[in-house]
Scaffold this motif. Sequence first.
Motif, mmCIF file in Angstrom:
data_model
loop_
_atom_site.group_PDB
_atom_site.id
_atom_site.type_symbol
_atom_site.label_atom_id
_atom_site.label_comp_id
_atom_site.label_asym_id
_atom_site.label_seq_id
_atom_site.Cartn_x
_atom_site.Cartn_y
_atom_site.Cartn_z
ATOM 1 N N ILE A 73 1.167 -8.369 8.152
ATOM 2 C CA ILE A 73 0.291 -8.485 6.982
ATOM 3 C C ILE A 73 0.114 -7.128 6.313
ATOM 4 C CG2 ILE A 73 -2.069 -9.021 6.248
ATOM 5 C CD1 ILE A 73 -2.086 -11.096 8.602
ATOM 6 N N ASP A 74 -0.098 -6.090 7.130
ATOM 7 C CA ASP A 74 -0.294 -4.737 6.590
ATOM 8 C C ASP A 74 0.934 -4.259 5.824
ATOM 9 O OD1 ASP A 74 -2.833 -4.607 7.596
ATOM 10 O OD2 ASP A 74 -2.337 -3.328 9.313
ATOM 11 N N LEU B 122 9.894 -11.087 12.332
ATOM 12 C CA LEU B 122 9.947 -11.175 10.873
ATOM 13 C C LEU B 122 8.546 -10.973 10.301
ATOM 14 C CD1 LEU B 122 12.252 -14.319 10.590
ATOM 15 C CD2 LEU B 122 12.911 -11.956 10.081
ATOM 16 N N HIS B 123 8.440 -10.093 9.327
ATOM 17 C CA HIS B 123 7.128 -9.815 8.742
ATOM 18 C C HIS B 123 6.715 -10.862 7.714
ATOM 19 C CE1 HIS B 123 8.373 -5.603 9.994
ATOM 20 N NE2 HIS B 123 7.286 -5.845 10.693
ATOM 21 N N ALA B 124 7.691 -11.485 7.071
ATOM 22 C CA ALA B 124 7.347 -12.435 6.008
ATOM 23 C C ALA B 124 8.448 -13.466 5.849
ATOM 24 C CB ALA B 124 7.113 -11.702 4.691
ATOM 25 N N TYR B 125 8.053 -14.668 5.510
ATOM 26 C CA TYR B 125 8.975 -15.759 5.163
ATOM 27 C C TYR B 125 8.715 -16.083 3.700
ATOM 28 C CZ TYR B 125 11.511 -20.234 5.850
ATOM 29 O OH TYR B 125 12.408 -21.280 5.780
ATOM 30 N N LEU B 126 9.665 -15.762 2.838
ATOM 31 C CA LEU B 126 9.543 -16.074 1.417
ATOM 32 C C LEU B 126 10.027 -17.498 1.201
ATOM 33 C CD1 LEU B 126 10.604 -13.633 -1.440
ATOM 34 C CD2 LEU B 126 10.608 -16.100 -1.720
ATOM 35 N N TYR C 33 11.043 -3.020 7.217
ATOM 36 C CA TYR C 33 10.404 -4.288 6.828
ATOM 37 C C TYR C 33 11.421 -5.404 6.978
ATOM 38 C CZ TYR C 33 7.717 -7.618 3.998
ATOM 39 O OH TYR C 33 7.016 -8.703 3.553
ATOM 40 N N ASN C 34 11.026 -6.482 7.628
ATOM 41 C CA ASN C 34 11.946 -7.591 7.907
ATOM 42 C C ASN C 34 11.469 -8.851 7.192
ATOM 43 O OD1 ASN C 34 13.180 -5.819 9.852
ATOM 44 N ND2 ASN C 34 11.539 -6.374 11.283
ATOM 45 N N ILE C 35 12.259 -9.332 6.253
ATOM 46 C CA ILE C 35 11.877 -10.493 5.466
ATOM 47 C C ILE C 35 12.999 -11.523 5.493
ATOM 48 C CG2 ILE C 35 12.776 -9.513 3.298
ATOM 49 C CD1 ILE C 35 10.449 -10.908 1.842
ATOM 50 N N ILE C 36 12.637 -12.781 5.477
ATOM 51 C CA ILE C 36 13.635 -13.852 5.416
ATOM 52 C C ILE C 36 13.300 -14.759 4.243
ATOM 53 C CG2 ILE C 36 12.389 -15.425 6.978
ATOM 54 C CD1 ILE C 36 15.198 -16.191 8.113
ATOM 55 N N LEU D 97 -1.461 -13.753 -0.263
ATOM 56 C CA LEU D 97 -0.013 -13.936 -0.229
ATOM 57 C C LEU D 97 0.594 -13.272 1.002
ATOM 58 C CD1 LEU D 97 2.538 -14.979 -1.615
ATOM 59 C CD2 LEU D 97 2.610 -12.854 -2.938
ATOM 60 N N ALA D 98 0.107 -12.083 1.352
ATOM 61 C CA ALA D 98 0.620 -11.375 2.530
ATOM 62 C C ALA D 98 0.320 -12.151 3.811
ATOM 63 C CB ALA D 98 0.011 -9.974 2.592
ATOM 64 N N ILE D 99 -0.908 -12.671 3.921
ATOM 65 C CA ILE D 99 -1.277 -13.439 5.115
ATOM 66 C C ILE D 99 -0.475 -14.737 5.173
ATOM 67 C CG2 ILE D 99 -3.162 -14.660 6.269
ATOM 68 C CD1 ILE D 99 -5.091 -12.580 5.132
ATOM 69 N N GLU D 100 -0.361 -15.409 4.040
ATOM 70 C CA GLU D 100 0.386 -16.662 3.992
ATOM 71 C C GLU D 100 1.840 -16.458 4.421
ATOM 72 O OE1 GLU D 100 2.408 -19.486 0.600
ATOM 73 O OE2 GLU D 100 0.598 -18.376 0.057
ATOM 74 N N SER D 101 2.440 -15.346 3.997
ATOM 75 C CA SER D 101 3.852 -15.087 4.305
ATOM 76 C C SER D 101 4.073 -14.909 5.797
ATOM 77 C CB SER D 101 4.325 -13.843 3.544
ATOM 78 O OG SER D 101 4.208 -14.030 2.154
ATOM 79 N N ARG D 102 3.119 -14.321 6.479
ATOM 80 C CA ARG D 102 3.224 -14.194 7.946
ATOM 81 C C ARG D 102 2.814 -15.496 8.637
ATOM 82 N NH1 ARG D 102 5.761 -12.382 12.449
ATOM 83 N NH2 ARG D 102 4.350 -12.587 14.213
#
Length: 697
Positions: A411-412, A349-353, A217-220, A439-444
């Motif tokens: 998203i998944d 990247l899977h998500a941008y926090l 999982y790749n998050i920034i 939240l998952a969709i928004e992060s992507r």
Amino acid sequence: MTALDDKINEHFAGFVVRKDLVKAVKGNAIVPTYVLEYLLGQYCATDDEASIATGIETVKDILRKHYVHRSEAGLVQSTIKEKGRYKVIDQVSVALNEKTDAYEAVFESLGIKRVAIDAATVKAHPKLLVTGVWCIADVQYEFSDDNRISPWIIDTLKPIQIARVDYEGYRQTRDHFTTEEWIDLLMQSIGFDPDAFGRRSKLLQLMRLIPFVERNYNIIELGPKGTGKSHIYSEFSPHGQLISGGEITVPKLFVNNSNGRIGLVGFWDVVAFDEFAGREKTANKALVDIMKNYMANKQFSRGVNPMGAEASFAFVGNTDHNVPWMLKNSDLFEALPPQFHDSAFIDRLHAYLPGWEVDIIRGQMFTSGYGFIVDYLAEILRHLRAEDFSNRPNRYFTVPVQTHIRDRAAIDKTMSGLLKLIFPNGGETEAEVEELLRLAIESRKRVKDQLLRIDSTFEKADFHYVGTDGAKRKVTTLEEEEFPQFYHRRPTGDEDDVIVLDGPEMPQNPAADVAEGDMGTVPSASGVAPKAFSPKAGHIVFTENRKGISFDKIFGPWTDGASRITITDPYIRRFHQARNVMEFIEMLIRRKAPEDQLAVHLITAPDDGNIQEQRECLDGITEACTDTGIDFSWTFDETGTMHARDISTDTGWKMVLDRGLDIFQPTPRKTNGFSLGERMQEHRMIRSFYVTYVKVS
């Protein structure tokens, strides 16, 4: 102890610890939280005060005797020599000496090298070969005349790690907690007081845990300084490794071609890159290319054969500018080094926090309640990495099949991670799934929308999901709602049609201009008067953590021209609630002509336990309005049945409010008084709330 603390101790006895005890025992020991909580878990995993007090002294004594301070390394070495054997707590790493065909350990703080360690211990704990691991070890000293033989020998070595974890018991015990209680338990487990955070802020904190529970999982996370971005990755788990973004090499991260030894990704669940941002920084192109391949395919190749690994990547860094500046002039990735400000890297990247939504860490945000011993929770999360929960939302919602494969995968994975954290045993409701899915969709979406600015060859994506009723439910990011005038700009300066606050909860949006800030009467900074705004009936929902909202924007135009306004709210009881009424009146004074008279009447309910203070606050407002053109009065509702909150005017407008005027989150208390949030509503984060505007005559 709170009711939640009692419940935690009842169901997880022996696996939880009071979180403020870490400070009580740490002293000047420079060790991660999980090391201290490991020791506290041995002696203080109880709610009995006498046992806790005894346990604290025991842990302090262990640290005093066995934790090695660099400044006292010589003394500890002497103690080992004189006694022949001594137990130490230190960070240990191991390397193979090819000349002697033997493994040798290095004790970081003790300052000794070439310490003999048997192959069986190394085989049992292979992470020792990659980087330093905190251990409790018995070290022996046996001098030899042969200078090729080190006098230092490891008799026993045990990485600091909890021994017994009942995974099924953990899952089943989850069912004894409500969703809110479980989220609060997780918040306390990472050290925070849940009462200091709103619902969305709690979920953003928990998103930092997804790399520990989800493979590859790749998050920034990019945001202001001081928000605790790297804390989770350095203190939370023995399965995570935090490294400086500028100190990594291909051999250290992936594989050393000269000896074939695999790097960090082969041994750690999470590799986090601290201080990753910085436009002046440079990175090796080969490293960036291998990282991109690994992030996309879970594989890397150095030499002939491709290798696989399952470590997740977390990138954390500080932004140079605020969000509107980035949206207007660049993009939300603008702080990254040039080699990483690359569309191929960002797309992986899977998500941008959104780090700008996370509060700067303050002392009052830490908890004194009970939470999981972090090492226990880390083992649970590691076990859950092998499972996939991404299909569980499908019974309620569908993400369209035409969604790009990388967007869908991102998203998944985010959704799977959130479900593992909050619903490890299932049981989530449709509303709870929808909250996490948005939240998952928004992060992507935050990633993809910025990609469209950086690389025009990317196709525009329509981020939405479909419920069982077949209705399309659009997802927006918070900064898209807050700064629509900048969000949809492209590098060429072109803009798409701005979509503002148009989600499934708002089928009609006559108050859209609230988000654009276009209904004031004060000229803009450019000197050009804003376009005229005509108040309209309708319904508008505001997302938690948003800034830029004020009473003037959401109430002002609907109160203009009124000579009498009635506020109905049974919960004007505490000082901050009375202050909200005062700020509403201040807004009215700013908007009306000096010569106009306006009557404002408040109907509220008595606070039986605090009625004297309540009366003093309301009478204080009355006195403050003297000679302002505002005639303020108030009365108690004596029926005891009042629940609704609304504001009505004699011009026919009625504003129905689910939170009344209490729409702002508490602002940080600054002892020096210099807090913009205290002085300007636009600089406060809001709670989630709605306003319905009704024309009654």
